[in-house]
Design an enzyme around this catalytic site. Structure first.
Site, PDB file in Angstrom:
ATOM      1  N   GLU A   6       1.147  -0.727   0.217  1.00 32.08           N
ATOM      2  CA  GLU A   6       0.464  -0.094   0.420  1.00 32.08           C
ATOM      3  C   GLU A   6       0.887   1.480  -0.292  1.00 32.08           C
ATOM      4  O   GLU A   6       1.855   1.080   0.109  1.00 32.08           O
ATOM      5  CB  GLU A   6      -0.630  -0.139   1.174  1.00 32.08           C
ATOM      6  CG  GLU A   6      -1.845  -1.277   0.996  1.00 32.08           C
ATOM      7  CD  GLU A   6      -2.725  -1.158   0.103  1.00 32.08           C
ATOM      8  OE1 GLU A   6      -3.195  -0.854  -0.308  1.00 32.08           O
ATOM      9  OE2 GLU A   6      -3.380  -2.008  -0.610  1.00 32.08           O
ATOM     10  N   HIS A  44      -7.142  -4.111   0.227  1.00 27.83           N
ATOM     11  CA  HIS A  44      -6.637  -2.661   0.471  1.00 27.83           C
ATOM     12  C   HIS A  44      -5.465  -2.866   0.993  1.00 27.83           C
ATOM     13  O   HIS A  44      -4.756  -2.092   1.509  1.00 27.83           O
ATOM     14  CB  HIS A  44      -7.557  -1.286   0.082  1.00 27.83           C
ATOM     15  CG  HIS A  44      -8.128  -1.536  -0.963  1.00 27.83           C
ATOM     16  ND1 HIS A  44      -7.775  -1.549  -2.865  1.00 27.83           N
ATOM     17  CD2 HIS A  44      -9.511  -1.154  -1.118  1.00 27.83           C
ATOM     18  CE1 HIS A  44      -8.605  -1.651  -3.518  1.00 27.83           C
ATOM     19  NE2 HIS A  44      -9.467  -1.728  -2.960  1.00 27.83           N
ATOM     20  N   ASP A 104      -4.157  -8.735   0.384  1.00 30.84           N
ATOM     21  CA  ASP A 104      -4.270  -8.678  -0.420  1.00 30.84           C
ATOM     22  C   ASP A 104      -4.107  -9.481  -0.975  1.00 30.84           C
ATOM     23  O   ASP A 104      -4.015 -10.091  -2.018  1.00 30.84           O
ATOM     24  CB  ASP A 104      -4.121  -6.880  -1.606  1.00 30.84           C
ATOM     25  CG  ASP A 104      -5.318  -6.543  -1.057  1.00 30.84           C
ATOM     26  OD1 ASP A 104      -6.689  -6.490  -1.188  1.00 30.84           O
ATOM     27  OD2 ASP A 104      -5.285  -4.640  -2.323  1.00 30.84           O
TER      28      ASP A 104
END
Length: 167
Positions: free
Chosen positions: A1, A139, A144
């Site tokens: 991220e 997310h 993920d």
């Protein structure tokens, strides 16, 4: 991220990987990263990672050697993997003047070219639906990664019906 989608300005804030052997997850790596900048509100809305969550975490310079040790020479698999690789390589270049040279596989291209047999872009959420995969922690880097590993395993079994070898 990351703190955003513009690679030139974005910083890593959460990185994860899962090791898959014989189609089973055998290990994982997951850590938050202090980006040393404020996380934009739009980014926080996307992945719910706040400044408070990363302020006492290690920097990218501290994290990347551990991450590289974890992945070793493994093939890196991800959905739209080029964004991830560009962010990792940007971070490695800024901190160490190096880049990741591992082979990589993009689940989007495996799905579109090996299974659908057409050039089509699809979202990771679409693949979750197609392969009936639940993503706990969408997310987040680990959420993920875990779900993508499950999608990839199912995808390979499906593609293997049409090819003598997946390579």
């Amino acid at each position: 991220e990351t703190t955003g989608l513009e690679i030139a300005e974005a910083k890593l804030i959460n990185i994860a990987a899962v090791k898959v052997q014989n189609f089973k997850i055998v290990d994982f790596y997951n850590t938050f990263i202090n980006p040393e900048i404020k996380i934009p509100e739009d980014s926080i809305k996307w992945h719910n990672i706040t400044d408070d969550m990363v302020e006492d975490k290690p920097t990218a310079q501290e994290v990347m050697p551990e991450f590289l040790k974890f992945i070793g020479s493994s093939v890196v698999v991800g959905h739209h993997i080029m964004f991830d690789l560009k962010m990792i390589n940007k971070t490695l270049n800024e901190n160490f003047g190096s880049q990741l040279c591992n082979h990589h596989i993009d689940t989007m291209f495996v799905y579109s070219r090996a299974i659908l047999k057409k050039d089509m872009h699809c979202s990771l959420d679409h693949l979750f639906e197609v392969y009936n995969v639940t993503c706990n922690g969408r997310h987040t880097a680990l959420g993920d990664a875990l779900a993508t590993a499950e999608v990839f395993t199912k995808m390979i079994f499906q593609a293997n019906k049409n090819y003598r070898n997946v390579g």
